[in-house]
Design a protein around this motif. Structure first.
Motif, mmCIF file in Angstrom:
data_model
loop_
_atom_site.group_PDB
_atom_site.id
_atom_site.type_symbol
_atom_site.label_atom_id
_atom_site.label_comp_id
_atom_site.label_asym_id
_atom_site.label_seq_id
_atom_site.Cartn_x
_atom_site.Cartn_y
_atom_site.Cartn_z
ATOM 1 N N PHE A 70 0.832 -1.204 0.000
ATOM 2 C CA PHE A 70 0.000 0.000 0.000
ATOM 3 C C PHE A 70 0.868 1.256 0.000
ATOM 4 N N SER B 18 -1.090 -1.516 -4.230
ATOM 5 C CA SER B 18 -2.130 -2.202 -3.458
ATOM 6 C C SER B 18 -2.889 -3.236 -4.268
ATOM 7 N N ALA C 196 -2.080 -6.718 -3.330
ATOM 8 C CA ALA C 196 -2.344 -7.146 -1.959
ATOM 9 C C ALA C 196 -3.300 -8.333 -1.897
ATOM 10 N N GLN D 30 -7.129 0.727 6.561
ATOM 11 C CA GLN D 30 -5.956 1.518 6.910
ATOM 12 C C GLN D 30 -6.146 2.098 8.303
ATOM 13 N N ILE E 216 -1.900 -1.596 7.612
ATOM 14 C CA ILE E 216 -3.077 -2.112 6.926
ATOM 15 C C ILE E 216 -3.554 -3.353 7.680
#
Length: 86
Positions: A17, A22, A25, A49, A62
């Protein structure tokens, strides 16, 4: 003091991130689920977040939330392990 583990999933996702990557992810979490003998298709993966803990090198952290698509609760150990920080 807890030993710092630079390879935790939560830290790897936070770095993705921070680096503007991201979109990788979800794939990272799906791979982690496979490594822990879970079916990644059975889960919705959400990211939240939040401020990083005091003394952390990052400004943000995160938090990863897993939700089962079948409506059953996620095993507590799995949810805890996905967000393990050390």
């Amino acid at each position: 003091m807890a030993r710092f583990d630079p390879y935790t999933l939560q830290l790897q996702v936070t770095r993705l991130f921070e680096q503007g990557q991201s979109f990788f992810a979800v794939t990272k979490v799906q791979d982690w689920l496979r490594d822990h003998n879970q079916d990644p298709i059975a889960y919705n993966i959400l990211f939240h977040q939040k401020p990083a803990p005091v003394g952390a090198a990052q400004a943000i952290a995160i938090e990863i939330e897993l939700q089962r698509k079948d409506g059953q609760p996620v095993d507590a150990w799995l949810q805890q392990e996905v967000n393990r920080q050390s």
